[in-house]
Every structure is written in structure tokens, then in C-alpha cells.
Design a protein around this motif. Structure first.
Motif, PDB file in Angstrom:
ATOM      1  N   VAL A  23       0.560  -1.349  -0.020  1.00 55.75           N
ATOM      2  CA  VAL A  23      -0.016   0.114  -0.011  1.00 55.75           C
ATOM      3  C   VAL A  23       1.038   1.238   0.019  1.00 55.75           C
ATOM      4  CG1 VAL A  23      -2.032  -1.131   1.013  1.00 55.75           C
ATOM      5  CG2 VAL A  23      -0.213  -0.101   2.404  1.00 55.75           C
ATOM      6  N   ASN A  24       0.274   2.367   0.147  1.00 52.45           N
ATOM      7  CA  ASN A  24       0.960   3.803   0.395  1.00 52.45           C
ATOM      8  C   ASN A  24       1.558   3.864  -0.963  1.00 52.45           C
ATOM      9  OD1 ASN A  24       1.327   6.013   1.623  1.00 52.45           O
ATOM     10  ND2 ASN A  24       3.119   5.283   2.828  1.00 52.45           N
ATOM     11  N   PRO A  25       0.745   4.354  -2.103  1.00 54.87           N
ATOM     12  CA  PRO A  25       1.255   4.800  -3.409  1.00 54.87           C
ATOM     13  C   PRO A  25       2.058   6.278  -3.211  1.00 54.87           C
ATOM     14  CG  PRO A  25      -0.973   5.358  -3.439  1.00 54.87           C
ATOM     15  CD  PRO A  25      -0.546   4.471  -2.114  1.00 54.87           C
ATOM     16  N   TYR A  26       3.339   6.039  -3.820  1.00 58.18           N
ATOM     17  CA  TYR A  26       4.075   7.350  -3.669  1.00 58.18           C
ATOM     18  C   TYR A  26       4.455   7.783  -5.218  1.00 58.18           C
ATOM     19  CZ  TYR A  26       5.846   7.706   1.147  1.00 58.18           C
ATOM     20  OH  TYR A  26       5.898   8.080   2.578  1.00 58.18           O
ATOM     21  N   GLY A  27       5.299   6.959  -6.101  1.00 59.17           N
ATOM     22  CA  GLY A  27       5.471   7.460  -7.352  1.00 59.17           C
ATOM     23  C   GLY A  27       4.455   7.042  -8.485  1.00 59.17           C
ATOM     24  N   VAL A  28       4.261   8.019  -9.487  1.00 62.71           N
ATOM     25  CA  VAL A  28       3.316   7.451 -10.670  1.00 62.71           C
ATOM     26  C   VAL A  28       4.091   8.224 -12.006  1.00 62.71           C
ATOM     27  CG1 VAL A  28       2.188   9.694 -10.166  1.00 62.71           C
ATOM     28  CG2 VAL A  28       1.053   7.899 -11.539  1.00 62.71           C
ATOM     29  N   ALA A  29       4.120   7.359 -12.890  1.00 62.79           N
ATOM     30  CA  ALA A  29       4.428   7.658 -14.044  1.00 62.79           C
ATOM     31  C   ALA A  29       4.064   7.248 -15.433  1.00 62.79           C
ATOM     32  CB  ALA A  29       6.062   7.074 -14.384  1.00 62.79           C
ATOM     33  N   PHE A  30       3.631   7.860 -16.558  1.00 61.87           N
ATOM     34  CA  PHE A  30       3.046   7.250 -17.770  1.00 61.87           C
ATOM     35  C   PHE A  30       4.103   6.587 -18.359  1.00 61.87           C
ATOM     36  CE2 PHE A  30       0.622  10.965 -16.572  1.00 61.87           C
ATOM     37  CZ  PHE A  30      -0.577  10.757 -16.780  1.00 61.87           C
ATOM     38  N   VAL A  31       3.564   5.439 -19.184  1.00 61.43           N
ATOM     39  CA  VAL A  31       4.353   4.760 -20.104  1.00 61.43           C
ATOM     40  C   VAL A  31       4.461   5.325 -21.410  1.00 61.43           C
ATOM     41  CG1 VAL A  31       4.736   2.435 -21.020  1.00 61.43           C
ATOM     42  CG2 VAL A  31       3.990   2.698 -18.811  1.00 61.43           C
ATOM     43  N   PRO A  32       5.158   5.798 -21.977  1.00 58.90           N
ATOM     44  CA  PRO A  32       5.393   6.864 -22.895  1.00 58.90           C
ATOM     45  C   PRO A  32       5.094   6.142 -24.487  1.00 58.90           C
ATOM     46  CG  PRO A  32       7.791   6.265 -22.550  1.00 58.90           C
ATOM     47  CD  PRO A  32       6.711   5.682 -21.476  1.00 58.90           C
ATOM     48  N   GLN A  33       4.805   7.034 -25.307  1.00 58.70           N
ATOM     49  CA  GLN A  33       4.722   6.396 -26.800  1.00 58.70           C
ATOM     50  C   GLN A  33       6.118   6.029 -27.211  1.00 58.70           C
ATOM     51  OE1 GLN A  33       3.314   9.975 -28.757  1.00 58.70           O
ATOM     52  NE2 GLN A  33       1.196   9.318 -28.910  1.00 58.70           N
ATOM     53  N   GLY A  34       6.129   4.826 -28.109  1.00 57.32           N
ATOM     54  CA  GLY A  34       6.993   4.297 -28.324  1.00 57.32           C
ATOM     55  C   GLY A  34       7.837   3.150 -27.329  1.00 57.32           C
ATOM     56  N   PHE A  35       7.298   3.003 -26.188  1.00 52.92           N
ATOM     57  CA  PHE A  35       7.551   1.754 -25.229  1.00 52.92           C
ATOM     58  C   PHE A  35       7.463   0.828 -26.080  1.00 52.92           C
ATOM     59  CE2 PHE A  35       7.331  -1.060 -21.567  1.00 52.92           C
ATOM     60  CZ  PHE A  35       8.306  -0.551 -20.826  1.00 52.92           C
ATOM     61  N   PRO A  36       8.551  -0.411 -26.144  1.00 53.77           N
ATOM     62  CA  PRO A  36       8.267  -1.682 -26.624  1.00 53.77           C
ATOM     63  C   PRO A  36       7.195  -2.349 -26.444  1.00 53.77           C
ATOM     64  CG  PRO A  36      10.713  -1.055 -25.994  1.00 53.77           C
ATOM     65  CD  PRO A  36       9.726  -0.276 -25.396  1.00 53.77           C
ATOM     66  N   LYS A  37       6.587  -3.125 -27.175  1.00 53.88           N
ATOM     67  CA  LYS A  37       5.320  -4.070 -27.127  1.00 53.88           C
ATOM     68  C   LYS A  37       5.690  -5.400 -26.540  1.00 53.88           C
ATOM     69  CE  LYS A  37       2.503  -1.815 -30.783  1.00 53.88           C
ATOM     70  NZ  LYS A  37       1.798  -2.236 -31.929  1.00 53.88           N
ATOM     71  N   GLY A  38       4.850  -6.108 -26.141  1.00 53.74           N
ATOM     72  CA  GLY A  38       5.018  -7.327 -25.587  1.00 53.74           C
ATOM     73  C   GLY A  38       5.712  -7.606 -24.087  1.00 53.74           C
ATOM     74  N   GLY A  39       5.709  -6.578 -23.401  1.00 61.88           N
ATOM     75  CA  GLY A  39       5.948  -6.581 -22.123  1.00 61.88           C
ATOM     76  C   GLY A  39       4.900  -6.734 -21.024  1.00 61.88           C
ATOM     77  N   LYS A  40       5.298  -6.431 -19.569  1.00 61.50           N
ATOM     78  CA  LYS A  40       4.246  -6.351 -18.658  1.00 61.50           C
ATOM     79  C   LYS A  40       3.591  -5.062 -18.363  1.00 61.50           C
ATOM     80  CE  LYS A  40       5.364  -8.779 -14.788  1.00 61.50           C
ATOM     81  NZ  LYS A  40       6.034  -9.249 -13.723  1.00 61.50           N
TER      82      LYS A  40
END
Length: 377
Positions: free
Chosen positions: A60-77
Motif C-alpha cells: 500500500v501507500n502509493p508514492y510514485g506515478v509515471a506514464f508509459v510513453p509512446q514508443g515503449f516496446p510492445k510485448g512486456g508487462k
């Protein structure tokens, strides 16, 4: 927690709406001090509900947040368009500070999965960045057996949440409590990235150049570019010191939210400086609107946006605020993430190529994240 954005596009948090139990309401209407920069536009939540950030292991207790950007390779988690959130506490709620080990991934449909789970204790912080090359960087500040902050490290992951060779990155001087970070992403063209890190344990801001090759990461260079920020352990907030970082690529200025100083500073020539300034230039120390600034992003209209953690200069009438102000130090507007103190922490901004901005904020009281879509309707 975001890369540099260009100023000029008139996007502002003063137009945000938030989703509450009572429905969709205008969050900032009662406190707006200027005319909306997006007059005539409708702003809707990007994720349809406040999505839980509680990991499958109970973190629990979320601290960081970040967007996964355009161009991020496909097929990951995780995938382009998703949002990553790092957890600071191990569960069950409210959890133990500095022991969380998970990063969760949330899709635009609000589906949450675990992207990374490390070995406890870690205490994953707001130092969370995603590179277009398919690399995720996250800081950690573990709690010792006495409940005090340890040195920590930067963990570097691939698109599947597996650590690269050479990770974690550890340094007693330049990574002494990585509390927040922002990046200049050169990973696609040059296989490198510049990472600015706020070190909460020694009150400094450092610049690291990382290189990536064959599934490995290495530190090419490291320098302290700012020091002198007040820092101390805290019984309520675990640790206080420099936190949010926002880099302006046009001016080369790095903005620093110093929680314990209750102020925002500007560090010039941040990408090239070879020596440290003391704090930098003070640009905003408004005690009426700053209440322990934590997260910090640079909006496309050129303003700065900061979340308030309420551990410093608390005000029961202004709890868990998100505050917008100009780079010259003029207050613009504010709205509350939650009606209770200490709920606001990590924030992030995403400006896709050819699109409007998305703004994300965690609520570490409810253990949720919500993303606001600023696309014109």
C-alpha cells in the motif's frame, strides 16, 4: 517524474475535474484565481474510476506515478498508455513505512497488474521514471530495524519488470536516499539517459548519466548540482528533504520542491553544471499555499504544479492540495486530492506527440490513482 515539456500550450490544472463518491465535480471552481486557460473545453477522468493501487501482495501507500510513453516496446508487462505506480509500504494498510516492494501497472480501462515485485524491504519512492527504450527506473529508501531511512538505491528494470545487469545502482554520496527523480530520455537514439535525483538523506540533488547496453546499465558520470536543502527524519512522514524535480528543457533549469524548507527552488544549467549551487534560486515560498511540497511537474503552459504532503506548515482548511504557480512565483490555483491530510504525493504529466496532456495523481490515503484526460471534447 516527467521529462521536459515545451511551454506555450495553454493547459492548466485549474480546469481539472475529479471523480468522487458523489459523482463528477469541478475540483478547483471555488479557488480559481485566474480565468481558465482551457475555456470551453471539458476535462474528463482518463481512468474511469479511482483505481486501486494495492498490489496483489498487499503493498500500500502509493508514492510514485509515471506514464508509459509512446514508443515503449510492445510485448512486456506494461504498455504505452498505461500508468505505473510504486508502493512505499508493505501491507496490510496502513502498512509499514519503507518496506513496500511493488510497482503496479494500470491500463486506461482501470485494470491493475503487478509489474515488479522486489525483495523486501525496499520502500519504493516517487523516484519513478519510464524510458521509451523500454526501461523503468525506480528509487527506494528502505526502513531500518529502528524505523529510520537507509541509503537505498536506484533499481533499473526492463519492459518485463526484470532487473538489468548492474542494477541496483548504489552510491553513498550520489544516491543517498533517492526520494524523487526526473529524466532527460536519450535512450532510443543514444542508449543513455540523464537522471536527476533528489537525495533525501543528505539534502542534495545529483545528476547521473546512465548508459544501456546488452541488457546492462552503468553509471557513466555523476555530479552533485545542488546542496544545502534541509533534511531530517520524521515520526509522521518518515523522512523530510528535497523531493519533487521538474526539468525545463528550454531553459536548462531544474526546479526542486524542498519539503522541509517548504519552498521551490530553481537550479540553472542543470544538465551541464559541474559543481553544486546552494539550493538554487528561491522562486516560491508562499506559506499560504505550500504545505510541505512533494511531487513537482512542469505543465505545458509553463506553470509548475506541486502536491502538498501536509507534514510541514499544515493547514486543516487546505489538506492534500495540488497547487499550481508560475515560474516567477505567482499562485494560480489549487484543488484537493482528498479531504484528509497526507493523501497527496506522486503526480505526473504526459504530453503525447500531437495530443493534449494527461495528469495523474495518487491518493495514498485511499490507495488509489486517478488520471485526468485534458483532451478537448
Amino acid at each position: 517524474m516527467a521529462t521536459a515539456v515545451a511551454s506555450g500550450d495553454q493547459v492548466s490544472i485549474r480546469n481539472l475535474k475529479r471523480l468522487t463518491g458523489a459523482g463528477l465535480v469541478l475540483a478547483a471552481a471555488a479557488v480559481m484565481s485566474a480565468q481558465p486557460a482551457l475555456a470551453g473545453k471539458t476535462v474528463e477522468p482518463f481512468i474511469p474510476v479511482q483505481t486501486s493501487t494495492i498490489a496483489s501482495n498487499g503493498d500500500v501507500n502509493p508514492y510514485g506515478v509515471a506514464f508509459v510513453p509512446q514508443g515503449f516496446p510492445k510485448g512486456g508487462k506494461t504498455a504505452s498508455g498505461d500508468v505505473l505506480v510504486s508502493n512505499f509500504n508493505a501491507g496490510p494498510a496502513p502498512g509499514v513505512q519503507g518496506t513496500g516492494t511493488t510497482i503496479v501497472s494500470v491500463t486506461p480501462d482501470g485494470v491493475q497488474t503487478t509489474f515488479f515485485q522486489g525483495t523486501p524491504p525496499l520502500g519504493l519512492t516517487t523516484a519513478l521514471n519510464v524510458l521509451k527504450k523500454g526501461i523503468v527506473i525506480v528509487g527506494n529508501v528502505p526502513a531500518s530495524g529502528m524505523g529510520t531511512p537507509e541509503r537505498g538505491s536506484l533499481i533499473v528494470l526492463d519492459k518485463n519488470g526484470s532487473q538489468l545487469n548492474g542494477s541496483p545502482l548504489v552510491d553513498p554520496t550520489f544516491l543517498d536516499g533517492p526520494w524523487d527523480s526526473t529524466v532527460i530520455d536519450n535512450s532510443q537514439g543514444g542508449n543513455s539517459a540523464i537522471v536527476f535525483v533528489s537525495c533525501v538523506n543528505n539534502g542534495t540533488v545529483t545528476r547521473l548519466e546512465l548508459t544501456f547496453s546488452g541488457g546492462s546499465v552503468a553509471i557513466k558520470s555523476k555530479v552533485t548540482i545542488a546542496n544545502g536543502y534541509t533534511h531530517e527524519n520524521s515520526t509522521t512522514a518518515f523522512v523530510l528533504g528535497p523531493t519533487g524535480l521538474a526539468y525545463d528543457g528550454k531553459s536548462g533549469t531544474l526546479y526542486v520542491a524542498s519539503t522541509d524548507n517548504n519552498a521551490i527552488y530553481a537550479v540553472p544549467n542543470a544538465a551541464k553544471a559541474t559543481s553544486a549551487v546552494v539550493k538554487g534560486t528561491l522562486i516560491f515560498d508562499d506559506s499560504t499555499h505550500l504545505h510541505g511540497p512533494l511531487g513537482l511537474v512542469l505543465a505545458p503552459n509553463g506553470d509548475l504544479v506541486s502536491s502538498q504532503g501536509d507534514a510541514v506548515n499544515p493547514d486543516p482548511n487546505q489538506q492534500s492540495e495540488i497547487v499550481e504557480f508560475t515560474k516567477s512565483g505567482t499562485f494560480v490555483t489549487e484543488f484537493a486530492v482528498d479531504s484528509t491530510a497526507g493523501a497527496a504525493f506522486g503526480i505526473a504529466l504526459n504530453v503525447p506527440s500531437g495530443g493534449e496532456a494527461d495528469f495523474a495523481a495518487v491518493n495514498d490515503t485511499l490507495n488509489t490513482v486517478i488520471v485526468y484526460d485534458l483532451t478537448e471534447k
